[in-house]
Design a protein around this motif. Structure first.
Motif, PDB file in Angstrom:
ATOM      1  N   LEU A  21       0.852  -1.306  -0.092  1.00 42.32           N
ATOM      2  CA  LEU A  21       0.115   0.157  -0.002  1.00 42.32           C
ATOM      3  C   LEU A  21       0.759   1.228  -0.081  1.00 42.32           C
ATOM      4  N   GLU A  22       2.338   1.068  -0.083  1.00 46.01           N
ATOM      5  CA  GLU A  22       3.109   2.321   0.172  1.00 46.01           C
ATOM      6  C   GLU A  22       2.800   3.239   1.292  1.00 46.01           C
ATOM      7  N   LEU A  23       2.488   2.740   2.617  1.00 48.18           N
ATOM      8  CA  LEU A  23       1.970   3.297   3.646  1.00 48.18           C
ATOM      9  C   LEU A  23       3.213   4.756   3.938  1.00 48.18           C
ATOM     10  N   SER A  24       4.574   3.982   3.852  1.00 50.80           N
ATOM     11  CA  SER A  24       5.460   4.868   4.394  1.00 50.80           C
ATOM     12  C   SER A  24       5.598   6.154   3.566  1.00 50.80           C
ATOM     13  N   LYS A  25       5.098   6.145   2.332  1.00 49.41           N
ATOM     14  CA  LYS A  25       5.113   7.300   1.634  1.00 49.41           C
ATOM     15  C   LYS A  25       3.736   8.276   1.610  1.00 49.41           C
ATOM     16  N   LYS A  26       2.776   7.642   2.440  1.00 47.75           N
ATOM     17  CA  LYS A  26       1.606   8.513   2.566  1.00 47.75           C
ATOM     18  C   LYS A  26       1.818   9.730   3.546  1.00 47.75           C
ATOM     19  N   HIS A  34       6.518  14.262  11.506  1.00 48.10           N
ATOM     20  CA  HIS A  34       6.992  15.502  11.366  1.00 48.10           C
ATOM     21  C   HIS A  34       8.258  15.591  10.386  1.00 48.10           C
ATOM     22  N   THR A  35       8.036  14.899   9.182  1.00 46.55           N
ATOM     23  CA  THR A  35       8.781  14.531   8.256  1.00 46.55           C
ATOM     24  C   THR A  35       8.841  15.710   6.986  1.00 46.55           C
ATOM     25  N   ASN A  36       9.891  16.397   6.778  1.00 49.92           N
ATOM     26  CA  ASN A  36       9.905  17.033   5.558  1.00 49.92           C
ATOM     27  C   ASN A  36      11.089  16.527   4.731  1.00 49.92           C
ATOM     28  N   ASP A  37      10.840  16.244   3.586  1.00 45.03           N
ATOM     29  CA  ASP A  37      11.820  15.809   2.452  1.00 45.03           C
ATOM     30  C   ASP A  37      12.598  14.529   2.943  1.00 45.03           C
ATOM     31  N   ASP A  38      11.839  13.576   3.750  1.00 47.58           N
ATOM     32  CA  ASP A  38      12.265  12.269   4.321  1.00 47.58           C
ATOM     33  C   ASP A  38      13.139  12.462   5.389  1.00 47.58           C
ATOM     34  N   GLU A  39      13.087  13.734   6.111  1.00 46.41           N
ATOM     35  CA  GLU A  39      14.034  13.911   7.292  1.00 46.41           C
ATOM     36  C   GLU A  39      13.038  14.479   8.420  1.00 46.41           C
ATOM     37  N   SER A  40      12.933  13.919   9.468  1.00 45.58           N
ATOM     38  CA  SER A  40      12.018  14.326  10.503  1.00 45.58           C
ATOM     39  C   SER A  40      12.612  15.550  11.286  1.00 45.58           C
ATOM     40  N   GLU A  41      11.810  16.517  11.697  1.00 41.73           N
ATOM     41  CA  GLU A  41      12.230  17.787  12.668  1.00 41.73           C
ATOM     42  C   GLU A  41      12.224  17.611  14.064  1.00 41.73           C
ATOM     43  N   GLY A  53      15.194   5.775  11.973  1.00 40.71           N
ATOM     44  CA  GLY A  53      13.742   6.320  11.659  1.00 40.71           C
ATOM     45  C   GLY A  53      13.660   7.892  11.230  1.00 40.71           C
ATOM     46  N   LYS A  54      14.398   8.570  11.882  1.00 39.41           N
ATOM     47  CA  LYS A  54      14.542  10.007  11.566  1.00 39.41           C
ATOM     48  C   LYS A  54      14.633  10.557  10.151  1.00 39.41           C
ATOM     49  N   ASN A  55      15.276   9.599   9.277  1.00 39.95           N
ATOM     50  CA  ASN A  55      15.608   9.780   7.887  1.00 39.95           C
ATOM     51  C   ASN A  55      14.937   8.834   7.310  1.00 39.95           C
ATOM     52  N   ASN A  56      14.288   7.781   7.571  1.00 39.77           N
ATOM     53  CA  ASN A  56      13.832   6.519   6.875  1.00 39.77           C
ATOM     54  C   ASN A  56      12.508   6.390   7.145  1.00 39.77           C
ATOM     55  N   PRO A  57      11.486   7.008   6.824  1.00 40.20           N
ATOM     56  CA  PRO A  57       9.964   6.839   7.148  1.00 40.20           C
ATOM     57  C   PRO A  57       9.497   5.292   6.681  1.00 40.20           C
ATOM     58  N   GLU A  58      10.322   4.651   6.023  1.00 38.93           N
ATOM     59  CA  GLU A  58       9.764   3.097   5.600  1.00 38.93           C
ATOM     60  C   GLU A  58      10.481   2.376   6.785  1.00 38.93           C
ATOM     61  N   HIS A  59      11.511   2.449   6.958  1.00 39.57           N
ATOM     62  CA  HIS A  59      11.989   1.593   8.046  1.00 39.57           C
ATOM     63  C   HIS A  59      11.487   1.919   9.388  1.00 39.57           C
ATOM     64  N   GLU A  60      11.018   3.105   9.669  1.00 45.50           N
ATOM     65  CA  GLU A  60      10.335   3.565  10.861  1.00 45.50           C
ATOM     66  C   GLU A  60       9.019   3.262  10.986  1.00 45.50           C
ATOM     67  N   LEU A  61       8.404   2.673   9.889  1.00 47.59           N
ATOM     68  CA  LEU A  61       6.708   2.282   9.847  1.00 47.59           C
ATOM     69  C   LEU A  61       7.013   0.726  10.332  1.00 47.59           C
ATOM     70  N   ALA A  62       8.099  -0.232   9.687  1.00 49.01           N
ATOM     71  CA  ALA A  62       8.265  -1.338   9.899  1.00 49.01           C
ATOM     72  C   ALA A  62       8.554  -1.756  11.452  1.00 49.01           C
TER      73      ALA A  62
END
Length: 599
Positions: A21-26, A34-41, A53-62
């Motif tokens: 479902l590509e949820l990490s890209k949602k 709090h991610t901008n351009d694949d980096e969390s603030e 996880g701060k820089n990788n939304p996909e890994h953070e979701l898993a």
């Protein structure tokens, strides 16, 4: 098959489904991180399950799914209880029927106490004598089912610094470069009112939003996840107001409020953006203690004006005021009521000890109660800040100097000066950053002014408020003995008095400027501003300077502004400058007609 194996199969199935479902890209997953351009603030490692996880939304979701399905004890310390917004969203997106559950006693207790029903954005206006507060501030109020809004809870974001003990210059520098952590907090609304409206003398504006109960609950879940997390605080960007926008987008992800800001986030601008989004349903004004006391100054007869102060200082007794038959009942009420307000104000400033405060408060309120109930104080609602001009200003115009025509073009990123229309702004305040004005004529094209920062606080003195006025400016301008822009620094102080028509002031400004080498001087100024009428704004200032070279200089600045609309203003300006050196006098006069546009 063991429970552990079943959990492992389940979590892997959900990971596969999330990947499909590509949820990490949602968009909403990025909001939760709090991610901008694949980096969390968010800069706190405890906010993430994955090491990257701060820089990788996909890994953070898993990693989040792994945490939810882990064999940890499912209590208040569990991942599910700490991250209810992630849990609810993932369960919904994955259409999960066998997600693990947890007993979250602490979350449920706070949720029941807050009782989230709807949301209000709150804007404490500028503080007249605090440069750090001249931009104002924003936070959110979560409204409950209680009738009194005072019992609701406020969500705030602020730098983790004590502004009362921290050196002002150090605070400003560290705030600019991310020298503090910023944190979210959840506390009773009446405490925030006490801080801003009473202690800091700031009027409060409340903007009710059309967020539904479901959206407000969604926002509350995310607020819970942010509890105790740290993020670097930046005065111009990742500040109090910007971080409130994350919460509003967590409530309603279709808002995209942060997209309006790139290099600066001014609190009042966030209110403008929220209004533009069409989610403000109602506006409410709460006057500050300062505003109330200024109203009492008008209501009190001249012969009784000092009595409230004498009550607080112990020179008069409340029972003597109440029993004095020569004072009308209305004046008795005003004296005692203003005495109570002034007492609370002085106590909030640490000028009165607690025991003395409690004793005087009891006496004054008891004597006031004997005078019966009367109508609430009638305070006229001032112009709404969101009806004032926007922060960015572009200007252009034509002028005449020594018979030659000159064209002018300027830009200013922020925010407000005394010659701008003061409609919706706190009277007597100015704060400008990076103001640039260029001119062109047949002879030359040059920079007329390049202001790094200019701050002015012209606070009118009154019965209850004995404020100093002050101002400072750093940058280049033509207000010196040279013909070219000269770098200078000035810091001045003085006094101001005024009424409903306008105000006048006197200032003394020590000056340091550079012209091949550093020079010093001092200037004495008298000025006036007339701002009674909504669309007209008059400014006049006379300055006499004396330099270390022995030279003297007279500067005259006059401006008449007319507000065409909320974000357009025409200004007619006159500037005079002379130089007296070795009995030779040269003067310079410039007439200008400028059009200012704010956006």
């Amino acid at each position: 098959m063991s429970t552990t194996l079943l959990c492992a199969n389940s979590v892997q199935n959900y990971k596969n489904k999330a990947q499909k479902l590509e949820l990490s890209k949602k968009h909403y997953w990025h909001i939760l991180l709090h991610t901008n351009d694949d980096e969390s603030e968010i800069d706190d490692p405890n906010f993430f399950f994955a090491k990257d996880g701060k820089n990788n939304p996909e890994h953070e979701l898993a990693a989040t799914l792994d945490a939810f399905f882990s064999d940890e004890v499912k209590d208040d310390n569990s991942s599910i209880c700490k991250f209810p917004a992630r849990y609810a969203w993932l369960k919904e997106q994955l259409q999960a029927d066998d997600f693990p559950t947890a007993i979250c006693k602490e979350y449920d207790k706070i949720f029941a106490r807050v009782d989230p029903k709807s949301t209000t954005m709150v804007f404490p206006a500028a503080h007249i004598n605090s440069p750090a507060s001249m931009f104002g501030h924003t936070f959110l109020r979560i409204n409950s089912s209680y009738n009194s809004k005072l019992l609701s809870y406020a969500v705030n974001y602020a730098a983790n610094a004590n502004t009362e003990t921290e050196n002002g210059v150090v605070f400003a520098i560290k705030g600019l470069v991310g020298g503090y952590y910023g944190r979210y907090s959840l506390l009773p609304y009446y405490e925030k009112l006490k801080e801003y409206r009473d202690s800091e003398q700031r009027d409060i504006w409340e903007y009710d939003l059309n967020l539904t109960q479901e959206e407000t609950v969604r926002m509350f879940r995310h607020i819970w996840e942010l509890n105790g997390t740290n993020s670097y605080y930046y005065f111009f960007t990742e500040n109090c107001s910007y971080n409130m926008l994350w919460l509003l987008e967590a409530a309603r992800p279709t808002l995209h409020l942060r997209d309006h800001f790139v290099y600066q986030v001014i609190p009042l601008e966030t209110v403008h953006v929220v209004k533009q989004a069409g989610i403000v349903t109602q506006e409410n004004y709460r006057p500050s203690k300062r505003t109330k006391l200024l109203k009492y100054e008008i209501l009190l007869d001249e012969k009784y004006k000092e009595l409230p102060i004498e009550l607080v200082e112990g020179d008069k007794k409340a029972e003597d005021i109440q029993s004095d038959e020569t004072i009308s009942i209305d004046q008795k009420r005003y004296i005692l009521e203003s005495g109570v307000e002034y007492l609370e104000y002085q106590y909030s400033r640490g000028k009165i000890k607690k025991d003395t405060y409690l004793e005087l408060f009891h006496k004054m309120t008891s004597e006031r109660a004997k005078l019966g109930i009367t109508k609430p104080l009638d305070i006229k609602t001032p112009p709404n800040p969101i009806d004032g001009h926007r922060a960015v200003r572009a200007q252009f115009g034509l002028g005449v100097k020594d018979g030659d025509f000159i064209g002018y073009l300027g830009i200013r990123p922020a925010y407000h000066d005394l010659q701008d229309s003061s409609y919706g702004f706190l009277r007597g305040t100015q704060i400008e950053f990076m103001n640039l004005l260029a001119s062109t004529s047949k002879k030359e094209t040059k920079i007329e002014e390049a202001t790094i920062i200019s701050i002015v606080s012209i606070a009118q003195r009154s019965l209850f408020f004995k404020n100093f006025s002050w101002r400072t400016k750093i940058g280049w301008d033509n207000d010196y003995l040279t013909q070219d822009p000269t770098f200078g620094l000035s810091v001045g102080a003085g006094f101001s008095w005024g009424n409903d028509i306008g105000f006048f002031y006197g200032m003394v400004d020590p000056i340091l400027y550079q012209n091949s080498s550093f020079h010093a001087g001092v200037g004495g100024s008298i000025g006036a501003k007339i701002d009674k009428y909504k669309d007209f704004n008059t400014n006049v200032e006379f300055t006499q300077r004396v330099y270390d070279s022995g030279d003297k200089q007279l500067l005259i600045k006059a401006a008449q502004g007319y507000r065409i609309s909320q974000n357009k203003q025409i200004v007619l300006k006159y500037d005079y400058k002379d130089k007296i050196s070795k009995n030779i006098t040269r003067d310079e006069q410039i007439f200008r007609l400028m059009l200012k546009y704010y956006f």
